[in-house]
Scaffold this active site. Structure first.
Site, PDB file in Angstrom:
ATOM      1  N   HIS A 190       0.837  -1.205   0.000  1.00 30.37           N
ATOM      2  CA  HIS A 190       0.000   0.000   0.000  1.00 30.37           C
ATOM      3  C   HIS A 190       0.868   1.249   0.000  1.00 30.37           C
ATOM      4  O   HIS A 190       1.679   1.436   0.914  1.00 30.37           O
ATOM      5  CB  HIS A 190      -0.905  -0.018   1.231  1.00 30.37           C
TER       6      HIS A 190
ATOM      7  N   GLU B 196       0.256  -0.699  -4.812  1.00 27.23           N
ATOM      8  CA  GLU B 196      -0.717   0.364  -5.055  1.00 27.23           C
ATOM      9  C   GLU B 196      -0.026   1.700  -4.876  1.00 27.23           C
ATOM     10  O   GLU B 196       0.747   1.879  -3.917  1.00 27.23           O
ATOM     11  CB  GLU B 196      -1.875   0.229  -4.061  1.00 27.23           C
TER      12      GLU B 196
ATOM     13  N   ASP C  55      -0.807   6.155  -5.332  1.00 30.17           N
ATOM     14  CA  ASP C  55      -1.796   7.213  -5.543  1.00 30.17           C
ATOM     15  C   ASP C  55      -1.214   8.239  -6.501  1.00 30.17           C
ATOM     16  O   ASP C  55      -0.050   8.624  -6.363  1.00 30.17           O
ATOM     17  CB  ASP C  55      -2.131   7.898  -4.215  1.00 30.17           C
TER      18      ASP C  55
ATOM     19  N   HIS D 160      -0.705  11.164  -2.268  1.00 28.53           N
ATOM     20  CA  HIS D 160      -2.007  10.751  -1.728  1.00 28.53           C
ATOM     21  C   HIS D 160      -2.919  11.943  -1.465  1.00 28.53           C
ATOM     22  O   HIS D 160      -4.071  11.955  -1.879  1.00 28.53           O
ATOM     23  CB  HIS D 160      -1.815   9.962  -0.438  1.00 28.53           C
TER      24      HIS D 160
ATOM     25  N   GLU E 109      -3.953   4.201  -8.391  1.00 28.41           N
ATOM     26  CA  GLU E 109      -5.185   4.821  -7.889  1.00 28.41           C
ATOM     27  C   GLU E 109      -5.188   6.297  -8.262  1.00 28.41           C
ATOM     28  O   GLU E 109      -4.351   7.068  -7.783  1.00 28.41           O
ATOM     29  CB  GLU E 109      -5.326   4.655  -6.367  1.00 28.41           C
TER      30      GLU E 109
END
Ligand code: G3P
Ligand code: MG
Length: 241
Positions: free
Chosen positions: A8, A35, A37, A50, A110
């Site tokens: 993450h 993952e 952002d 993020h 993401e």
């Protein structure tokens, strides 16, 4: 599509989130997937970040959408995490893709869009950047809380798998999930119960749960049929499973 464990924001408990050092740390801990952002800059670039601002994770300040790619890329995203990481830059998406390829990591990208952001512009930039930079055989997974952004990605590149991100199963995820032909559903793990998860698994819906840093909780979710766990400490979770 999802593996059992996805790093993450890289491996956010072990290296500064959304940095190349984070990708390297996730790979070192055995991740096959990470993952990250991604946000649109003022000049149409994409950077790993993020929050809507750079304030929490860098030593600078300002809103990503009001700063140019080159300005953000010069910021220090490591020092706030720890002195040993000082100087670790904010990566452009293209740099993260190149690093992921070199590390044989697959990416869940993401795409972050907040109120006032243009989902269409962010999606167009993402599709353009993937077209330019993505060299691996397997495509990236594109995920977002923003359904309009995912629809724009699908309209431009129907071959790119997308994932709907939702904080809870009580939210309105099904209509966009089905309309998009989403590959997976990424759900906040806190409210998940066997009763809520099992019927969806029986339907064939692939569920990813975020963010799971407790090994017992990871085991429980996986035992219910959750396909993948997003974790800030992927190596420790993997070791415990
Ligand atoms: O993509 C899953 C998860 O990362 C969504 O929440 O806030 O950590 O980006 P957040
Ligand atoms: Mg995220």
């Amino acid at each position: 599509m999802l593996p059992r464990i996805i790093g993450h924001r890289g491996a956010a408990l072990h290296a500064p989130e959304n940095t190349l050092a984070g990708l390297r740390e996730a790979a070192r801990q055995g991740c096959r997937w990470v993952e990250i952002d991604v946000r649109l800059t003022a000049d149409g670039g994409l950077v790993l970040m993020h929050d809507p601002t750079v304030d929490r994770t860098t030593t600078a300040a300002g809103r990503v959408r009001e700063l140019a790619l080159a300005e953000i890329a010069g910021m220090d995203a490591g020092a706030r995490f720890g002195a040993a990481w000082a100087g670790e830059p904010v990566p452009a998406l293209a740099d993260a893709i190149a690093a992921a390829h070199a590390l044989a990591l697959r990416l869940d990208i993401e795409l972050k869009c907040d109120p006032g952001d243009s989902a269409a512009a962010a999606a167009a930039a993402l599709v353009r950047e993937i077209g330019r930079a993505w060299k691996a055989d397997e495509p990236p997974l594109i995920s977002s809380f923003d359904h309009a952004a995912l629809a724009a990605v699908r309209a431009a590149r129907a071959d790119l798998p997308v994932a709907v991100v939702t904080p809870a199963l009580s939210d309105a995820w099904r209509e966009p999930f089905e309309a998009l032909g989403a590959a997976s559903l990424h759900v906040g793990q806190r409210g998940l119960t066997q009763e809520s998860v099992s019927p969806l698994v029986a339907e064939g819906i692939e569920i990813g749960a975020y963010t799971v840093n407790d090994a017992a909780r990871a085991k429980e979710l996986l035992s219910w049929g959750v396909a993948g766990i997003f974790s800030d400490r992927p190596g420790a979770i993997a070791a415990a499973l």
